[in-house]
Design a protein around this motif. Structure first.
Motif, PDB file in Angstrom:
ATOM      1  N   LYS A  30       2.343 -12.879 -10.389  1.00  0.00           N
ATOM      2  CA  LYS A  30       2.642 -12.312 -11.719  1.00  0.00           C
ATOM      3  C   LYS A  30       3.552 -10.901 -11.361  1.00  0.00           C
ATOM      4  CE  LYS A  30      -0.402 -12.058 -14.854  1.00  0.00           C
ATOM      5  NZ  LYS A  30      -1.772 -11.712 -15.633  1.00  0.00           N
ATOM      6  N   ASN A  31       3.276 -10.232 -10.501  1.00  0.00           N
ATOM      7  CA  ASN A  31       3.671  -8.922 -10.029  1.00  0.00           C
ATOM      8  C   ASN A  31       5.287  -9.065  -9.451  1.00  0.00           C
ATOM      9  OD1 ASN A  31       1.567  -7.485 -11.169  1.00  0.00           O
ATOM     10  ND2 ASN A  31       0.494  -7.895  -9.398  1.00  0.00           N
ATOM     11  N   LYS A  32       5.638 -10.412  -9.400  1.00  0.00           N
ATOM     12  CA  LYS A  32       6.850 -10.535  -8.710  1.00  0.00           C
ATOM     13  C   LYS A  32       7.995 -10.951  -9.695  1.00  0.00           C
ATOM     14  CE  LYS A  32       7.709 -12.538  -4.591  1.00  0.00           C
ATOM     15  NZ  LYS A  32       7.521 -13.322  -3.337  1.00  0.00           N
ATOM     16  N   GLU A  33       9.136 -10.730  -9.463  1.00  0.00           N
ATOM     17  CA  GLU A  33      10.353 -11.086 -10.157  1.00  0.00           C
ATOM     18  C   GLU A  33      11.153 -12.241  -9.581  1.00  0.00           C
ATOM     19  OE1 GLU A  33      12.684 -11.160 -13.739  1.00  0.00           O
ATOM     20  OE2 GLU A  33      10.976  -9.691 -13.090  1.00  0.00           O
ATOM     21  N   TYR A  34      11.082 -13.511 -10.278  1.00  0.00           N
ATOM     22  CA  TYR A  34      11.638 -14.568  -9.760  1.00  0.00           C
ATOM     23  C   TYR A  34      13.081 -14.711 -10.391  1.00  0.00           C
ATOM     24  CZ  TYR A  34       7.417 -15.587  -7.148  1.00  0.00           C
ATOM     25  OH  TYR A  34       6.072 -15.510  -6.532  1.00  0.00           O
ATOM     26  N   GLN A  35      14.090 -14.839  -9.528  1.00  0.00           N
ATOM     27  CA  GLN A  35      15.343 -15.088 -10.045  1.00  0.00           C
ATOM     28  C   GLN A  35      15.754 -16.619 -10.605  1.00  0.00           C
ATOM     29  OE1 GLN A  35      17.599 -12.788 -10.754  1.00  0.00           O
ATOM     30  NE2 GLN A  35      15.930 -11.575  -9.649  1.00  0.00           N
ATOM     31  N   SER A  36      15.038 -17.565 -10.042  1.00  0.00           N
ATOM     32  CA  SER A  36      15.256 -19.063 -10.152  1.00  0.00           C
ATOM     33  C   SER A  36      14.306 -19.664 -11.195  1.00  0.00           C
ATOM     34  CB  SER A  36      15.175 -19.795  -8.895  1.00  0.00           C
ATOM     35  OG  SER A  36      13.983 -19.659  -8.245  1.00  0.00           O
ATOM     36  N   PHE A  37      13.129 -19.094 -11.674  1.00  0.00           N
ATOM     37  CA  PHE A  37      12.396 -19.519 -12.573  1.00  0.00           C
ATOM     38  C   PHE A  37      11.609 -18.349 -13.233  1.00  0.00           C
ATOM     39  CE2 PHE A  37       9.903 -19.662  -8.787  1.00  0.00           C
ATOM     40  CZ  PHE A  37       8.849 -18.883  -9.027  1.00  0.00           C
ATOM     41  N   GLU A  38      11.176 -19.017 -14.702  1.00  0.00           N
ATOM     42  CA  GLU A  38      10.250 -17.740 -15.225  1.00  0.00           C
ATOM     43  C   GLU A  38       8.643 -18.469 -15.059  1.00  0.00           C
ATOM     44  OE1 GLU A  38       8.975 -17.538 -19.892  1.00  0.00           O
ATOM     45  OE2 GLU A  38      11.031 -17.801 -19.610  1.00  0.00           O
ATOM     46  N   LEU A  39       7.923 -17.561 -14.460  1.00  0.00           N
ATOM     47  CA  LEU A  39       6.795 -17.896 -14.331  1.00  0.00           C
ATOM     48  C   LEU A  39       5.537 -17.744 -15.561  1.00  0.00           C
ATOM     49  CD1 LEU A  39       4.426 -18.562 -11.996  1.00  0.00           C
ATOM     50  CD2 LEU A  39       4.231 -16.006 -11.712  1.00  0.00           C
ATOM     51  N   ASN A  40       4.780 -18.651 -15.889  1.00  0.00           N
ATOM     52  CA  ASN A  40       3.737 -18.442 -16.399  1.00  0.00           C
ATOM     53  C   ASN A  40       2.407 -18.702 -15.785  1.00  0.00           C
ATOM     54  OD1 ASN A  40       5.561 -18.038 -18.841  1.00  0.00           O
ATOM     55  ND2 ASN A  40       4.693 -19.766 -19.986  1.00  0.00           N
ATOM     56  N   SER A  41       1.371 -17.869 -15.879  1.00  0.00           N
ATOM     57  CA  SER A  41       0.188 -18.234 -15.127  1.00  0.00           C
ATOM     58  C   SER A  41      -0.930 -18.206 -15.739  1.00  0.00           C
ATOM     59  CB  SER A  41       0.111 -17.089 -13.983  1.00  0.00           C
ATOM     60  OG  SER A  41      -0.145 -15.874 -14.526  1.00  0.00           O
ATOM     61  N   LEU A  42      -2.007 -19.046 -15.411  1.00  0.00           N
ATOM     62  CA  LEU A  42      -3.393 -19.024 -16.078  1.00  0.00           C
ATOM     63  C   LEU A  42      -4.483 -19.267 -15.233  1.00  0.00           C
ATOM     64  CD1 LEU A  42      -2.512 -21.960 -18.986  1.00  0.00           C
ATOM     65  CD2 LEU A  42      -3.308 -19.461 -19.308  1.00  0.00           C
ATOM     66  N   LEU A  43      -5.287 -18.287 -15.228  1.00  0.00           N
ATOM     67  CA  LEU A  43      -6.570 -18.510 -14.409  1.00  0.00           C
ATOM     68  C   LEU A  43      -7.581 -19.212 -15.419  1.00  0.00           C
ATOM     69  CD1 LEU A  43      -8.148 -17.271 -11.999  1.00  0.00           C
ATOM     70  CD2 LEU A  43      -8.897 -15.614 -13.526  1.00  0.00           C
ATOM     71  N   LEU A  44      -7.871 -20.371 -14.839  1.00  0.00           N
ATOM     72  CA  LEU A  44      -8.825 -21.334 -15.602  1.00  0.00           C
ATOM     73  C   LEU A  44     -10.498 -21.236 -15.335  1.00  0.00           C
ATOM     74  CD1 LEU A  44      -6.830 -24.491 -15.011  1.00  0.00           C
ATOM     75  CD2 LEU A  44      -6.301 -23.097 -16.744  1.00  0.00           C
ATOM     76  N   SER A  45     -11.227 -21.181 -16.331  1.00  0.00           N
ATOM     77  CA  SER A  45     -12.575 -21.154 -15.881  1.00  0.00           C
ATOM     78  C   SER A  45     -13.132 -22.327 -15.184  1.00  0.00           C
ATOM     79  CB  SER A  45     -13.324 -20.825 -17.200  1.00  0.00           C
ATOM     80  OG  SER A  45     -13.175 -21.992 -18.199  1.00  0.00           O
ATOM     81  N   VAL A  46     -13.924 -22.006 -14.504  1.00  0.00           N
ATOM     82  CA  VAL A  46     -14.711 -23.141 -13.493  1.00  0.00           C
ATOM     83  C   VAL A  46     -15.507 -24.140 -14.303  1.00  0.00           C
ATOM     84  CG1 VAL A  46     -15.440 -23.888 -11.309  1.00  0.00           C
ATOM     85  CG2 VAL A  46     -14.005 -21.758 -11.541  1.00  0.00           C
ATOM     86  N   ASP A  47     -15.078 -24.727 -15.305  1.00  0.00           N
ATOM     87  CA  ASP A  47     -15.988 -25.584 -16.258  1.00  0.00           C
ATOM     88  C   ASP A  47     -15.203 -26.462 -17.235  1.00  0.00           C
ATOM     89  OD1 ASP A  47     -14.977 -23.797 -18.041  1.00  0.00           O
ATOM     90  OD2 ASP A  47     -16.467 -22.527 -18.187  1.00  0.00           O
TER      91      ASP A  47
END
Length: 257
Positions: A30-47
């Motif tokens: 999340k703290n990096k800048e990627y030139q070739s793609f747009e990053l979406n991230s999710l932290l999933l609850s373990v349930d």
């Protein structure tokens, strides 16, 4: 067109573990800048709620060009690319909500198994000689497998024109077995494999009968494009010209000269 949108998910700590490398990786990305793609991230609850979150986002209209689920497997020594997700519970411990389904189906009246929609051939070509990466046929029967199965089921049921978003689950070992930066680099290479379109030279044969009909062949059961129709042919191998390639493909596929 804009950059491809890549969803990368991970989990927080669970069970006896003090941290989860999948959470650490998505926080770093999340703290990096990627030139070739747009990053979406999710932290999933373990349930159960976490297992269904990506499915709900897809149903609500969120658009992704590739999905990569990451999870910790302390018993693994290498990075495991999970080939299949199974419609089955066999939990041997409680998830973070206290649930422990020791048997039963994840989704009633659904398939027994879904296969990854990631580009298998490209991943095999990229990592066949990498000692840190291997395919796995056993994602476990815990929340990781549940998440994977529900995501793939949703994608298959919502697919149009048989176009299914490339999706894979990757189990990561702890950092004592493979250091963090090496694992991060491999995840980024996997993303690169999933978003880059291959450029292939191919040949196809139009075979007519005496009445002007053209031969078409049906893809075999179990293939990613199972049930679809195509003209016989395929890739031009190194050192072949197009005529040599077509002669070889017709011989291999149809046993004709």
């Amino acid at each position: 067109m804009g950059k491809p949108v890549i969803l990368v998910t991970g989990y927080p700590k669970f069970s006896k573990f003090n941290e989860n490398i999948s959470e650490k990786i998505i926080k770093h990305m999340k703290n990096k800048e990627y030139q070739s793609f747009e990053l979406n991230s999710l932290l999933l609850s373990v349930d159960e709620e976490g297992s269904n979150l990506v499915s709900k986002k897809i149903i609500s209209g969120c658009r992704y060009d590739a999905i990569i689920h990451l999870g910790l497997s302390d018993s693994r020594d290498i990075i495991s690319l999970e080939r299949f997700a199974y419609n089955e519970y066999k939990m041997i411990e409680k998830d973070n909500s206290g649930r422990c389904n020791t048997s039963g189906l994840i989704i009633k009246d659904d398939l027994e198994t879904y296969e990854t929609t990631a580009p298998i051939n490209k991943l095999e070509e990229k990592f066949s000689s990498n000692k840190y990466v291997s395919w796995s046929n056993n994602p476990g029967r815990f929340v990781c497998n549940e998440t994977y199965f529900i995501t793939l089921s949703t994608l298959y049921h919502m697919a149009t024109n048989n176009q299914i978003i490339p999706t894979i689950f990757i189990h990561l070992p702890n950092e004592e077995k493979i250091d963090f930066l090496t694992q991060l680099e491999i995840i980024e290479e996997i993303i690169d494999c999933m978003i880059k379109k291959p450029k292939l030279e191919v040949v196809g044969g139009l075979i007519f009968d005496d009445f002007g009909s053209i031969l078409s062949c049906k893809r075999p059961h179990g293939d990613q494009w199972s049930g679809w129709w195509e003209f016989p042919g395929g890739k031009i191998d190194l050192g072949e010209d197009s005529f040599e390639a077509l002669i070889r493909e017709l011989s291999e596929e149809l046993n004709i000269d």
